[in-house]
Design an enzyme around this catalytic site. Structure first.
Site, PDB file in Angstrom:
ATOM      1  N   ARG A   1       0.859  -1.184   0.000  1.00  0.00           N
ATOM      2  CA  ARG A   1       0.000   0.000   0.000  1.00  0.00           C
ATOM      3  C   ARG A   1       0.896   1.235   0.000  1.00  0.00           C
ATOM      4  O   ARG A   1       1.670   1.428   0.937  1.00  0.00           O
ATOM      5  CB  ARG A   1      -0.909  -0.003   1.228  1.00  0.00           C
ATOM      6  CG  ARG A   1      -1.720   1.275   1.358  1.00  0.00           C
ATOM      7  CD  ARG A   1      -2.706   1.239   2.536  1.00  0.00           C
ATOM      8  NE  ARG A   1      -3.415   2.496   2.571  1.00  0.00           N
ATOM      9  CZ  ARG A   1      -3.373   3.376   3.575  1.00  0.00           C
ATOM     10  NH1 ARG A   1      -2.678   3.124   4.670  1.00  0.00           N
ATOM     11  NH2 ARG A   1      -4.019   4.504   3.492  1.00  0.00           N
TER      12      ARG A   1
ATOM     13  N   HIS B   1      -3.083  10.917   0.612  1.00  0.00           N
ATOM     14  CA  HIS B   1      -2.549  10.731   1.957  1.00  0.00           C
ATOM     15  C   HIS B   1      -1.963  12.074   2.404  1.00  0.00           C
ATOM     16  O   HIS B   1      -0.764  12.203   2.617  1.00  0.00           O
ATOM     17  CB  HIS B   1      -1.520   9.598   1.974  1.00  0.00           C
ATOM     18  CG  HIS B   1      -1.291   8.988   3.325  1.00  0.00           C
ATOM     19  ND1 HIS B   1      -1.424   7.636   3.593  1.00  0.00           N
ATOM     20  CD2 HIS B   1      -0.928   9.551   4.512  1.00  0.00           C
ATOM     21  CE1 HIS B   1      -1.145   7.398   4.871  1.00  0.00           C
ATOM     22  NE2 HIS B   1      -0.828   8.544   5.455  1.00  0.00           N
TER      23      HIS B   1
ATOM     24  N   ASN C   1      -7.580   1.729   9.705  1.00  0.00           N
ATOM     25  CA  ASN C   1      -6.296   1.949  10.377  1.00  0.00           C
ATOM     26  C   ASN C   1      -6.564   1.940  11.874  1.00  0.00           C
ATOM     27  O   ASN C   1      -7.402   2.695  12.354  1.00  0.00           O
ATOM     28  CB  ASN C   1      -5.690   3.308  10.005  1.00  0.00           C
ATOM     29  CG  ASN C   1      -5.239   3.366   8.559  1.00  0.00           C
ATOM     30  OD1 ASN C   1      -5.296   2.370   7.835  1.00  0.00           O
ATOM     31  ND2 ASN C   1      -4.769   4.534   8.141  1.00  0.00           N
TER      32      ASN C   1
ATOM     33  N   GLU D   1      -7.661   8.438   6.045  1.00  0.00           N
ATOM     34  CA  GLU D   1      -7.981   9.129   7.299  1.00  0.00           C
ATOM     35  C   GLU D   1      -8.479  10.559   7.116  1.00  0.00           C
ATOM     36  O   GLU D   1      -7.805  11.517   7.512  1.00  0.00           O
ATOM     37  CB  GLU D   1      -6.754   9.135   8.221  1.00  0.00           C
ATOM     38  CG  GLU D   1      -6.202   7.750   8.505  1.00  0.00           C
ATOM     39  CD  GLU D   1      -5.089   7.754   9.549  1.00  0.00           C
ATOM     40  OE1 GLU D   1      -4.586   8.838   9.897  1.00  0.00           O
ATOM     41  OE2 GLU D   1      -4.735   6.658  10.027  1.00  0.00           O
TER      42      GLU D   1
ATOM     43  N   TYR E   1      -4.730   2.078  15.662  1.00  0.00           N
ATOM     44  CA  TYR E   1      -3.543   2.268  16.502  1.00  0.00           C
ATOM     45  C   TYR E   1      -3.847   2.136  17.995  1.00  0.00           C
ATOM     46  O   TYR E   1      -3.117   1.479  18.714  1.00  0.00           O
ATOM     47  CB  TYR E   1      -2.889   3.634  16.225  1.00  0.00           C
ATOM     48  CG  TYR E   1      -2.192   3.650  14.889  1.00  0.00           C
ATOM     49  CD1 TYR E   1      -0.876   3.223  14.762  1.00  0.00           C
ATOM     50  CD2 TYR E   1      -2.866   4.024  13.737  1.00  0.00           C
ATOM     51  CE1 TYR E   1      -0.236   3.190  13.539  1.00  0.00           C
ATOM     52  CE2 TYR E   1      -2.240   4.001  12.494  1.00  0.00           C
ATOM     53  CZ  TYR E   1      -0.918   3.578  12.407  1.00  0.00           C
ATOM     54  OH  TYR E   1      -0.295   3.536  11.189  1.00  0.00           O
TER      55      TYR E   1
HETATM   56  C1  GBH Z   1      -1.575   7.224  10.622  1.00  0.00           C
HETATM   57  O1  GBH Z   1      -2.342   8.110  11.376  1.00  0.00           O
HETATM   58  C2  GBH Z   1      -1.186   7.837   9.312  1.00  0.00           C
HETATM   59  O2  GBH Z   1      -2.010   7.376   8.271  1.00  0.00           O
HETATM   60  C3  GBH Z   1       0.262   7.606   8.952  1.00  0.00           C
HETATM   61  O3  GBH Z   1       0.609   8.473   7.904  1.00  0.00           O
HETATM   62  C4  GBH Z   1       1.117   7.799  10.172  1.00  0.00           C
HETATM   63  O4  GBH Z   1       2.473   7.748   9.889  1.00  0.00           O
HETATM   64  C5  GBH Z   1       0.749   6.704  11.143  1.00  0.00           C
HETATM   65  O5  GBH Z   1      -0.589   6.767  11.449  1.00  0.00           O
HETATM   66  C6  GBH Z   1       1.501   6.747  12.455  1.00  0.00           C
HETATM   67  O6  GBH Z   1       1.151   7.896  13.182  1.00  0.00           O
HETATM   68  O7  GBH Z   1      -0.216  13.160  18.564  1.00  0.00           O
HETATM   69  O8  GBH Z   1      -0.468  11.505  20.294  1.00  0.00           O
HETATM   70  O9  GBH Z   1      -1.976  13.373  20.218  1.00  0.00           O
HETATM   71  C7  GBH Z   1      -2.757   7.577  12.627  1.00  0.00           C
HETATM   72  C8  GBH Z   1      -3.810   8.405  13.289  1.00  0.00           C
HETATM   73  C9  GBH Z   1      -4.293  10.363  14.445  1.00  0.00           C
HETATM   74  C10 GBH Z   1      -2.473   9.053  15.143  1.00  0.00           C
HETATM   75  C11 GBH Z   1      -3.752  11.556  15.212  1.00  0.00           C
HETATM   76  C12 GBH Z   1      -1.930  10.216  15.922  1.00  0.00           C
HETATM   77  C13 GBH Z   1      -2.505  12.127  17.165  1.00  0.00           C
HETATM   78  C14 GBH Z   1      -2.210  11.523  18.505  1.00  0.00           C
HETATM   79  N1  GBH Z   1      -3.207   9.501  14.018  1.00  0.00           N
HETATM   80  N2  GBH Z   1      -3.018  11.051  16.358  1.00  0.00           N
HETATM   81  S1  GBH Z   1      -1.152  12.445  19.458  1.00  0.00           S
END
Ligand code: GBH
Length: 456
Positions: free
Chosen positions: A80, A124, A297, A169, A299
């Site tokens: 991807r 993206h 996605n 996202e 996390y």
């Molecule tokens: C993804 O976003 C992205 O698609 C990718 O490009 C990126 O590299 C990857 O995750 C890793 O981050 O700053 O702790 O307050 C993930 C969703 C939403 C995660 C915003 C971080 C902010 C959290 N992101 N979030 S924080």
């Protein structure tokens, strides 16, 4: 099964890794590429933690063969990656830049030669700056320009690319970019951020149609970042706070895309913040048109607690000023970025979707991964455990899950956090760009070989 083995997935399950153009390519001024909002934003003082940008990144614009070799060596069935819109249409709505298309053409050919299925993300986060200068995603026009670009990309690559992801996202592109201001374009707005979210979804709907028209038979989907919002305590106030967070982060996107309607309570949440006048008749039918797959996605889970609004007057609020804060949860391990490690959040996300949307399309986990902030090019036992437990959690949901993409193939530019966080299966040395597979890479390669081996 242990925390260091992958569960056996059905035959045909797709294993892969993911990246994004601005995070890996570099070469931002080469071959006619235009500026994107991330080029501009990262020049702003204080915008990126280490003052860096994606100007060089992993130099994948020149070293893409190394990336293909890594995927091949891993035994990946799919890759991807995203296309940089400003390489294809540098000014957002003018001439098509042929050298930009040629780059992706070569990459796609190399993937196909190795039997690696390309999954292409069209957006993206790298909006052409020229379009931001005309309002960016606040303006409906951007959605139409996006569909034109999608049609150009699909027209050129659609004979070899069968899997298309319109947006990555939209929550981040709208709320983090136009309300929190932590991502490009760095705005802190209410109405503008909500308009951006809606126009991103309109752009998605238009792009689905454009890709299908340019390459009949293509499979088209969208990738959403989903984070279950759980109340920090059982108090009514925290339960309400978690519901608000869920509306903002998840349901603002899942419900229009999968159910053709904004969720109950969403408009009320923003009463006085925005008049929602950017919505037009017919939009939801377009946004909610059936998809071939959904990309998820995952996390982390959000532990949500009630908090005072930053602005008592709704007219002054940004779209993320909703009276909620995210709090640490006692006893839950966290990554080096402080993100809670809770694989069950992935199970809950998938079962929740299946429960709410009867016609849920097949699902791919299009990103899931863990960052290490210290620089250790070799051993990464936490990453192995992270992958194994999250794949097991996804499998446990019992939904029609078709594949899993680890984020990321290689260390890269982690947006506002710069180069500190390292998500890669392979280490990248900056600035040489040399890639070195980590222990997790070797582990995953062996696990994938076992998946593919015939069983007795
Ligand atoms: C993804 O976003 C992205 O698609 C990718 O490009 C990126 O590299 C990857 O995750 C890793 O981050 O700053 O702790 O307050 C993930 C969703 C939403 C995660 C915003 C971080 C902010 C959290 N992101 N979030 S924080």
């Amino acid at each position: 099964m242990t925390d260091s083995e992958l569960p056996r997935m059905p035959a045909g399950f797709l294993w892969g890794a993911a990246t994004a153009a601005y995070q890996i390519e570099g070469a931002v001024a080469e071959d006619g590429r235009g500026d994107s909002i991330w080029d501009t934003f990262s020049r702003r003082s204080g915008a990126v933690a280490d003052g860096s940008s994606g100007a060089v990144a992993c130099d994948s614009y020149h070293r893409w063969r190394d990336d293909v070799d890594l995927l091949d060596g891993l035994g990946a069935g799919a890759y991807r990656f995203s296309i940089a819109w400003p390489r294809i249409v540098p000014s957002g709505d003018g001439e098509v830049n042929k050298p930009g298309l040629d780059y992706y053409d070569r990459l796609v050919d190399a993937l196909c030669e190795r039997g690696i299925r390309p999954f292409v993300t069209l957006y993206h986060w790298d909006l052409p700056q020229a379009l931001e200068d005309r309002g960016g995603w606040r303006a409906r026009d951007t959605a139409e320009r996006f569909a034109e670009y999608a049609s150009v990309a699909a027209g050129r690559l659609g004979d070899r690319v069968g899997d298309w992801i319109t947006l990555n996202e939209p929550y981040c592109s709208s709320i983090v970019g136009y309300a929190e201001g932590r991502h490009a374009p760095g705005a802190t707005e209410g109405h503008g951020a909500l308009a951006a979210a809606h126009h991103l979804l309109v752009g998605h709907g238009l792009a689905v149609a454009a890709v299908r028209a340019a390459c009949p038979g293509a499979r088209v989907g969208i990738t959403l970042n989903l984070s279950p919002a759980v109340p920090a305590t059982s108090s009514e106030a925290d339960r309400d706070a978690a519901r608000r967070m869920d509306l903002l982060v998840n349901r603002q996107f899942t419900d229009p895309v999968l159910g053709g309607a904004y969720p109950d309570g969403f408009d009320r949440l923003y009463a006085g913040v925005s008049d929602l006048s950017f919505r037009r008749a017919g939009d939801l039918a377009l946004i909610g048109a059936p998809l071939d797959f959904l990309g998820v996605n995952y996390y982390y889970r959000i532990h949500a607690a009630a908090a005072p609004y930053e602005q008592p007057d709704p007219a002054l609020r940004t779209a993320c000023d909703i009276g909620v804060r995210s709090v640490p949860r006692e006893g839950v391990p966290v990554t080096d970025l402080g993100w809670p490690i809770e694989p069950r959040g992935l199970t809950d996300t998938l079962t929740g979707l299946a429960g709410r949307f009867p016609g849920l399309p097949p699902i791919y986990v299009t990103e899931n991964g863990v960052a290490e902030v210290r620089e250790d090019p070799g051993a990464d036992p936490d990453r192995i455990r992270f992958i194994a437990t999250h794949v097991a959690a996804a499998a446990e949901a019992g939904v029609d899950l078709r594949g899993y993409f680890y984020w990321s193939l290689i260390d890269n530019f982690e947006w506002a956090r710069g180069y500190g966080p390292r998500f890669g299966l392979a280490h990248v040395d900056y600035p040489t760009g040399n890639r070195t597979p980590r222990a997790s890479y070797h582990w995953l390669r062996d696990q994938l070989a076992r998946q593919h081996a015939t069983t007795v």
